[in-house]
Enzyme design. Structure first.
Site, PDB file in Angstrom:
ATOM      1  CB  ALA A 335      -0.892   0.010   1.237  1.00 21.95           C
ATOM      2  CD  GLU A 337       3.765   6.330   2.955  1.00 19.95           C
ATOM      3  OE1 GLU A 337       3.501   5.179   2.543  1.00 19.95           O
ATOM      4  OE2 GLU A 337       4.917   6.734   3.147  1.00 19.95           O
ATOM      5  CG  ASN A 338      -0.321   7.993  -2.492  1.00 22.77           C
ATOM      6  OD1 ASN A 338       0.851   8.133  -2.792  1.00 22.77           O
ATOM      7  ND2 ASN A 338      -1.016   6.895  -2.779  1.00 22.77           N
ATOM      8  CG  HIS A 370       2.464   0.557   7.543  1.00 23.08           C
ATOM      9  ND1 HIS A 370       3.628  -0.010   7.985  1.00 23.08           N
ATOM     10  CD2 HIS A 370       2.830   1.394   6.539  1.00 23.08           C
ATOM     11  CE1 HIS A 370       4.652   0.468   7.306  1.00 23.08           C
ATOM     12  NE2 HIS A 370       4.196   1.316   6.401  1.00 23.08           N
ATOM     13  CD  GLU A 371       0.355   2.259   3.869  1.00 17.88           C
ATOM     14  OE1 GLU A 371       0.925   3.359   3.689  1.00 17.88           O
ATOM     15  OE2 GLU A 371       0.963   1.173   3.779  1.00 17.88           O
ATOM     16  CG  HIS A 374       3.444   6.133   6.563  1.00 16.48           C
ATOM     17  ND1 HIS A 374       4.726   6.391   6.980  1.00 16.48           N
ATOM     18  CD2 HIS A 374       3.483   4.908   5.978  1.00 16.48           C
ATOM     19  CE1 HIS A 374       5.500   5.351   6.666  1.00 16.48           C
ATOM     20  NE2 HIS A 374       4.770   4.444   6.060  1.00 16.48           N
ATOM     21  CD  GLU A 393       7.919   3.047   5.022  1.00 19.77           C
ATOM     22  OE1 GLU A 393       7.076   2.452   5.725  1.00 19.77           O
ATOM     23  OE2 GLU A 393       7.612   3.772   4.060  1.00 19.77           O
TER      24      GLU A 393
HETATM   25 ZN   LIG Z   1       5.175   2.617   5.123  1.00 20.63          ZN
END
Ligand SMILES: [Zn+2]
Ligand SMILES: *[C@@H]1O[C@H](CO)[C@@H](O)[C@H](O)[C@H]1NC(C)=O
Ligand SMILES: *[C@@H]1O[C@H](CO)[C@@H](O)[C@H](O)[C@H]1NC(C)=O
Ligand SMILES: *[C@@H]1O[C@H](CO)[C@@H](O)[C@H](O)[C@H]1NC(C)=O
Ligand SMILES: *[C@@H]1O[C@H](CO)[C@@H](O)[C@H](O)[C@H]1NC(C)=O
Ligand SMILES: *[C@@H]1O[C@H](CO)[C@@H](O)[C@H](O)[C@H]1NC(C)=O
Length: 948
Positions: A335, A337-338, A370-371, A374, A393
């Site tokens: 994936a 994270e935009n 996770h995203e 971010h 990360e």
């Molecule tokens: Zn990441």
């Protein structure tokens, strides 16, 4: 970027080639003055020759905002090529006097101005722009170069405008194309993956993370499609362009952010959304079929919760008005994270209550978390350069377990992080060829060097080390430091020392926190040198010693360390069940008297709160083992798993004997928990590989049958004779372990059970009675026990399945048959794209090699077809995975000879990207031969003596 696959397969291959080329052409950036006659003498001219040979921007210009309009074509042009056209402008400030504009651009073709230039330059806010002298594209360093006739003025703002076109290729990078079929109709999606260096493939831009700017996007798209981007759409109108009616969608400007976080998608997807009135609009987008089947519902339910969790945890409001999340049929990473438009591969966002397993559900939860982590750590505050990628990360990896735990508090995800990340990090970081978490800025320049950082060390070790930091500071202190850090550096860029500084301020202000050294002194040892220690505790003397842990005792670390491979080690420990607090080991060796005992057991690194392994004197090992046998519940469950994992790895490194490792499995007959079992199964897998073709196999089977039988009985009971599913998440996992290991060791009744389930399905193909959690193991065991009919049925269901997760489970199950002719035919299918998708070919071959009967067939097969494989599967196969997968059982002189012969015979044809893997396979085979010769007798004898 999200986890799973860090680099797409095709990228991985080209990277190696690029890296070699790059080393040869790295040229130091030279800034010297020269005395050009025609210019005024007081104003020396900067010699900017060759600046475009440097991979890094010179730092003379600072972008403010971009206006970008792009028009992807979802049908091929007359030449059969999919393209996009566009124009963009960037407003930038001159911060150092320069007569040169370098802006990143890769694989874009430009419309030239009447003067023959790639761009137009004008002044903004009253500035006057110098004339353009010359423009050209630098392919190697990926620049559009613009030489000016005079210099730009410091402090003035300029506008650079360009028109261009690019290919909308199916290469998973930049602005690219993804395809799928719906009701027999081919659909095309235009989507993006910019990280790390592909924004420059979509439009010309200052493509470095510190070059933050505001982006105004406009997308032109076909009438029946919808366009998405980071910002909320401001409205769509129908316009006529090139005699076609098209839609034009404009978007709200983004926050000030890095280019790698930009995203835009054109598709005919549909969505579900959070209720009106919510503070942040959350939408889940996917193929119509998937949304209509309810596969986006789970993601929608948990996203709001996790977003709330992070707003509290960081003490910082989510700054955007919306959060779109979209599932794409083709996607290279897990994936991305935009900011405001997070992109996923389908298996990381979509969840089907019937078709998906609890593991699939956990994956969706972890990746979403996770995203979302971010959105602050990475997006709001960004690393200055890619050499600090580990901070982004590693942090997202650690925080993903906190956010997911908030969404699913009963799953024990914070504990599972030890199995899923820390054990993985231990394995990667115990090799002599590992590397430090933090790289030097000057060592990371080219796109290939940047991409290479997306690895297990960056993600899993980064997460493990930050978890350790949070553990010794305590979670509230750590979170307070983070919050202060985010507040100070919001919308800016940092280096890791900025985080250490903020945490230190919080520590200094808190009398409760006592550290033996500064955060910098403690943490730099963990991030600037590779590897981790094994701490040996001698309870006879109370001495504690640390050594760099290397899995292969015969290797030496590939680089030297300024810290001599010594660490500041926080040791949380307990004595016969009583927590003893934390002790710091700050030297190579020290004595801690309270650890001296000759009656009680000492357990160190409780709950693996530090990133290191532990060894003990033999007496303490005995006492720990004896506690495990009498009442294992006195030792915390994570530590039970860790004792097993440490013992097996210490034995591989020849620090303790294999007997101690085997002794740690004795208590499993009483163990019901998942974590210790999983640690044992993973480590015993090596024993199966080494011994499943020898007499030891029978003894291993018999010993383990005795251990797993009670677990099988337990789950038979808990599930009312397999008619229900255990309620706890980890019990669900361990039920699968029980069935899998039970089948392998031939626990009575299990083969009949799996066969019966599969037969029921064959009789009624529309109604699969097998619970999704158990499909992988049931398909495998039923097809192994069955014949052609079972295989053919499985194959038919594989071909008919429209669900990727289900198809993968069947694809694996088909490799389990014991019939050589079926295996050989399946091998043939693997290289026939009409039978097996090209992207899956290596998986099939490696799965077959995992089957003890399939192993020699797969090896013969790839040797016979090597030239064909090399030529026809060049871009779509991972040769390294193929070679390492097919040879992982190799442990005999004969196999070594065959492997060496294979290497010699194919010198001419080559090994594609697997040249290193062939040498690695030879090394591993030798190491295996040695291990088997040193351990076979001993293991055989131990198993025989310890079987009931
Ligand atoms: Zn990441
Ligand atoms: C500018 O620098 C380059 C290399 O550093 C050198 O070769 C060149 O002669 C210089 N040009 C002038 C005009 O001094
Ligand atoms: C860029 O786009 C914004 C928003 O549409 C507009 O206000 C601005 O004038 C544009 N800038 C330039 C230099 O065209
Ligand atoms: C860009 O130009 C090159 C060289 O003329 C051509 O081969 C390529 O197809 C062009 N790409 C696009 C997307 O127009
Ligand atoms: C393994 O366990 C056995 C029986 O409990 C014991 O006699 C033996 O000493 C142990 N071996 C090691 C190396 O700890
Ligand atoms: C099965 O469950 C019953 C009650 O739920 C319990 O009394 C019995 O001990 C269990 N048997 C096993 C083998 O776990």
């Amino acid at each position: 970027m999200g986890k799973g696959l860090y680099i797409s397969k095709s990228v991985g291959i080209t990277l190696i080639v690029l890296a070699v080329a790059a080393v040869a052409t790295i040229i130091a950036l030279s800034v010297v003055f020269h005395n050009e006659k025609s210019r005024t003498v007081e104003k020396p001219q900067i010699n900017e020759t060759d600046q475009w040979k440097s991979y890094r921007l010179p730092g003379t210009l600072s972008p403010q905002y971009y206006n970008i309009t792009l028009w992807p074509r979802l049908v091929p042009d007359a030449n059969g090529m999919y393209i996009f056209t566009g124009h963009s402008g960037v407003a930038f400030t001159c911060v150092k006097e320069t007569g040169l504009i370098l802006i990143h651009s890769n694989k874009l073709n430009y419309t030239l101005t009447p003067e023959g230039h790639h761009a137009k330059l004008t002044g903004l806010e009253g500035a006057e722009a110098p004339a353009i002298k010359k423009t050209w594209l630098e392919v190697e360093t990926q620049y559009l170069v613009i030489q000016l006739s005079e210099t730009l003025q410091v402090g003035k703002i300029y506008w650079l405008y360009m028109e261009f076109q690019g290919e909308l290729a199916n290469d998973l990078g930049g602005f690219y194309r993804s395809e799928y079929f719906e009701n027999g109709v081919k659909k095309v999606v235009a989507t993006t993956q910019m990280q790390p260096t592909d924004a420059r493939k979509a439009f010309p831009c200052f493509d470095e993370p510190a070059m933050k700017a505001v982006f105004h996007m406009t997308l032109i798209h076909p009438l029946d499609t919808v366009a998405l981007s980071n910002g909320m759409d401001k409205g769509t109108e129908t316009i006529t362009l090139n005699n076609q009616q098209v839609l034009q969608t404009k978007f709200d400007p983004t926050e000030k952010m890095s280019t790698y976080l930009l995203a835009f998608v054109v598709s005919d997807f549909t969505f579900i959304r959070s209720p009106a009135g919510a503070e942040v609009l959350i939408r889940i987008w996917a193929r119509r079929e998937a949304i209509e089947a309810g596969q986006g519902d789970y993601a929608l339910t948990i996203t709001g919760n996790i977003l709330d969790f992070f707003q509290n945890y960081y003490n910082s409001k989510y700054p955007l008005s919306k959060s779109d999340q979209i599932a794409l049929p083709d996607f290279s990473a897990g994936a991305m994270e935009n900011w405001g438009l997070i992109t996923y591969r389908e298996t990381a966002l979509l969840y089907d209550p019937i078709m998906s397993s609890n593991g699939d559900k956990e994956w969706v939860t972890i990746v979403i978390s996770h995203e979302l982590a971010h959105m602050w750590f990475g997006n709001l505050v960004t690393m200055k350069w890619w050499n600090d990628l580990w901070l982004n990360e590693g942090f997202a990896t650690y925080a993903s377990y906190l956010g997911a735990d908030y969404a699913q508090p009963s799953w024990n995800l914070k504990d599972l992080m030890v199995l899923k990340e820390i054990h993985k990090a231990f394995a990667a970081d115990a090799l002599a060829t590992s590397h430090p978490l933090s790289s030097l800025e000057e060592d990371v320049k080219t796109p290939a060097q940047i991409s290479a950082l997306f690895d297990t060390i960056t993600y899993s070790k980064g997460g493990a080390v930050l978890r350790m930091l949070s553990e010794f500071l305590s979670e509230p202190v750590f979170a307070r430091g983070l919050s202060a850090y985010l507040k100070q550096f919001a919308y800016g860029n940092t280096v890791y020392t900025d985080l250490w500084g903020k945490l230190q301020e919080v520590v200094d202000a808190d009398p409760e926190v006592n550290l033996p050294a500064t955060i910098t002194e403690i943490m730099n040892r963990w991030i600037l040198q590779m590897g981790f220690p094994v701490v040996t505790i001698d309870t006879q003397t109370g001495s504690i010693t640390q050594n760099h842990f290397l899995l292969d005792a015969d290797t030496k670390p590939s680089r030297s360390s300024a810290y001599n491979y010594e660490w500041f080690v926080p040791i949380k420990w307990m004595k016969s069940g009583t927590a003893m607090g934390q002790h710091w080991l700050l030297e190579k060796t020290a004595t801690h008297d309270p650890m001296k005992t000759n009656s009680e057991w000492v357990l160190a690194n409780v709950n693996v709160s530090g990133f290191y392994r532990v060894n003990y004197d033999p007496q303490n090992w005995e006492r720990l083992l004896s506690q495990l046998s009498t009442d294992h519940s006195d030792i915390p469950v994570i530590s039970r798993a860790q004792i097993v994992d440490d013992a097996f790895n210490l034995a591989r490194a020849k620090i303790i004997s294999t007997t101690v490792a085997l002794n740690t499995t004795k208590f499993l007959s009483e163990e019901k928990e998942y974590m210790p079992w999983e640690a044992a199964v993973k480590n015993l897998n090596y024993f199966f590989l080494m011994f499943d073709r020898s007499e030891v196999y029978g003894a291993l089977q018999k010993y383990l049958r005795g251990k797993v039988q009670p677990l099988v009985e337990y789950f038979r009971n808990v599930t009312s004779d397999w008619t229900e599913i255990p309620s706890s998440h980890t019990d669900q996992y361990n039920q699968v372990n029980a069935i899998t290991l039970g089948c392998t060791t031939e626990v009575e009744g299990l083969a009949d059970l799996t066969k019966a389930w599969f037969r029921q399905w064959m009789e009624n193909p529309d109604k699969n009675p097998i619970h999704s959690n158990m499909k992988t193991t049931v398909y495998c065991n039923a097809i192994a026990a069955g014949g052609a009919a079972e295989w053919e049925f499985g194959w038919k269901m594989y071909k008919n399945s429209s669900n990727a997760a289900e198809a993968d489970k069947l694809m694996y199950g088909l490799s389990c048959t014991k019939k050589p002719w079926l295996l050989n035919r399946y091998l043939d299918y693997s290289l026939d794209p009409d039978m097996i998708r090209k992207q899956d070919a290596t998986y099939v071959i490696v799965y077959i090699a995992g089957n003890v009967i399939g192993q020699p067939l797969a090896w013969d097969f790839i040797r016979a077809k090597w030239n064909y494989i090399l030529n026809d599967y060049g871009g779509s196969l991972s040769f390294s995975r193929l070679i390492l997968g097919v040879t992982k059982r190799f442990s005999t002189e004969f196999e070594l000879e065959q492997l060496q012969q294979f290497k010699e015979e194919n010198v001419a044809a080559g090994f594609g990207s697997a040249a290193q893997a062939v040498d690695q396979a030879i090394e591993t085979t030798k190491a295996n031969m040695k291990w088997v010769s040193e351990n076979k007798q001993l293991v055989m004898q131990w198993l025989t003596e310890n079987s009931a």
